[in-house]
Design a protein around this motif. Structure first.
Motif, PDB file in Angstrom:
ATOM      1  N   VAL A  19      40.702  44.316  45.858  1.00  0.00           N
ATOM      2  CA  VAL A  19      41.195  43.176  45.084  1.00  0.00           C
ATOM      3  C   VAL A  19      40.198  42.875  43.975  1.00  0.00           C
ATOM      4  O   VAL A  19      39.104  42.361  44.218  1.00  0.00           O
ATOM      5  N   THR A  20      40.564  43.226  42.770  1.00  0.00           N
ATOM      6  CA  THR A  20      39.755  42.924  41.590  1.00  0.00           C
ATOM      7  C   THR A  20      40.629  42.142  40.619  1.00  0.00           C
ATOM      8  O   THR A  20      41.870  42.180  40.708  1.00  0.00           O
ATOM      9  N   PRO A  21      40.036  41.408  39.681  1.00  0.00           N
ATOM     10  CA  PRO A  21      40.853  40.680  38.706  1.00  0.00           C
ATOM     11  C   PRO A  21      41.835  41.590  37.970  1.00  0.00           C
ATOM     12  O   PRO A  21      43.006  41.232  37.786  1.00  0.00           O
ATOM     13  N   ARG A  22      41.370  42.750  37.541  1.00  0.00           N
ATOM     14  CA  ARG A  22      42.249  43.673  36.822  1.00  0.00           C
ATOM     15  C   ARG A  22      43.402  44.129  37.709  1.00  0.00           C
ATOM     16  O   ARG A  22      44.574  44.081  37.306  1.00  0.00           O
ATOM     17  N   ALA A  23      43.092  44.585  38.933  1.00  0.00           N
ATOM     18  CA  ALA A  23      44.132  45.102  39.826  1.00  0.00           C
ATOM     19  C   ALA A  23      45.145  44.015  40.179  1.00  0.00           C
ATOM     20  O   ALA A  23      46.352  44.281  40.270  1.00  0.00           O
ATOM     21  N   LEU A  24      44.666  42.795  40.359  1.00  0.00           N
ATOM     22  CA  LEU A  24      45.576  41.709  40.719  1.00  0.00           C
ATOM     23  C   LEU A  24      46.518  41.386  39.560  1.00  0.00           C
ATOM     24  O   LEU A  24      47.719  41.167  39.764  1.00  0.00           O
TER      25      LEU A  24
END
Length: 321
Positions: free
Chosen positions: A165-170
């Motif tokens: 869970v990373t900002p980009r992936a989310l």
């Protein structure tokens, strides 16, 4: 030629009967009076029929209005229930995580709205904060919000490993959720921050959302930079991440455009300059006080003017002590 009786002439005028050029013969008076009497009876019958028709029509309209009012009352009750559910998504009390405190405010312009926020603990050291704003407000925005908020909950809580869970992936996943769940005209801005207590950092990605501010405990105010298109605009959209240091006592302040675009009774806007000035005074102010101060400033600025858009404010503070 015998002159016509003036009273009779007036009665003929009232009935719309043309005046005769000469007086009728005496034997015709009986026929004329009989005709006038019959005409009056016919007019009276027509009047009663018209009254009956009008009364029936009025009764029908009153009944229809009563049914519409009942449906409207039921609709308002449903909206109020939906509004209570939405408000439960965004708690008013501060959320305490190891080394971090997150607090927020969310107020819809109508019974329901399109602004929302959430925070998720990935582990004992990292917390994800999500702040979003469905374009528009009211029922349509609320429906989109419900779908995307639910998708966000599932994505984060079912992620294995949690480090994925990373900002980009989310944002990539939420962008797909908006496109799959809504029409081509539905869009949502969103900002995602990953706060790492151990590393002392905040990593940010943004989907067309107003950029958050970093309020330094030692003084100073910076706007965290991150760019990307709004959710729902491009199925192939990607999002950059930026990482900033987060010292003890530093606070990150997110907000939606309903804050800076709020207007007072004179049509003046709250504005970004006013927001920066208020945050610049918050060197030693904790997260709860910053949130409450911004809300109080917004209410005072409006001065009773109705809200034209939803507003969300979220403050995250790093606490090492």
């Amino acid at each position: 030629m015998t002159a016509l009786d003036p009273l009779l002439l007036r009665q003929l005028d009232l009935l719309g009967v043309p005046r005769p050029e000469v007086a009728p013969a005496p034997e015709a008076w009986g026929h004329l009076l009989s005709w006038i009497s019959e005409h009056y009876r016919q007019m009276e019958a027509d009047r009663h029929r018209l009254r009956a028709v009008l009364e029936a029509r009025v009764e029908e309209l009153v009944d229809r209005l009563a049914r519409e009012r009942s449906r409207s009352d039921a609709h308002r009750a449903t909206l109020r229930a939906a509004g209570r559910l939405q408000r439960a998504w965004s708690p008013r009390s501060a959320l305490a995580y190891p080394g971090l405190c997150v607090v927020g405010y969310c107020q819809a312009a109508d019974e329901v709205g399109g602004d929302w926020w959430a925070s998720y603990a990935l582990d004992d050291e990292r917390v994800v904060v999500v702040v979003a704003d469905a374009i528009g407000h009211g029922v349509d925005a609320a429906l989109l919000t419900g779908v995307v908020k639910g998708a966000c909950d599932v994505i984060v809580r079912s992620a294995h490993p949690r480090s994925s869970v990373t900002p980009r992936a989310l944002l990539v996943a939420l962008n797909r959720s908006v496109i799959d769940a809504a029409s081509e005209h539905a869009t949502m801005t969103c900002s995602v921050g990953l706060l790492d207590q151990s590393a002392g950092t905040v990593t940010l990605a943004s989907a067309g959302h107003p950029l958050p501010y970093l309020v330094r405990a030692g003084g100073g105010l910076a706007q965290l930079q991150a760019r990307g298109p709004a959710l729902g605009v491009d199925a192939a959209a990607d999002y950059d991440e930026t990482t900033s240091l987060l010292a003890d006592g530093d606070r990150v302040v997110w907000y939606t455009d309903g804050l800076v675009e709020a207007t007072d009774a004179g049509g003046r806007t709250f504005g970004s300059r006013r927001l920066r000035r208020l945050l610049g005074r918050c060197r030693r102010t904790d997260a709860v006080a910053i949130r409450d101060g911004l809300v109080d400033a917004l209410v005072a600025f409006r001065g009773g003017a109705p809200a034209s858009d939803d507003v969300a404010i979220v403050v995250a503070e790093r606490r090492c002590g």
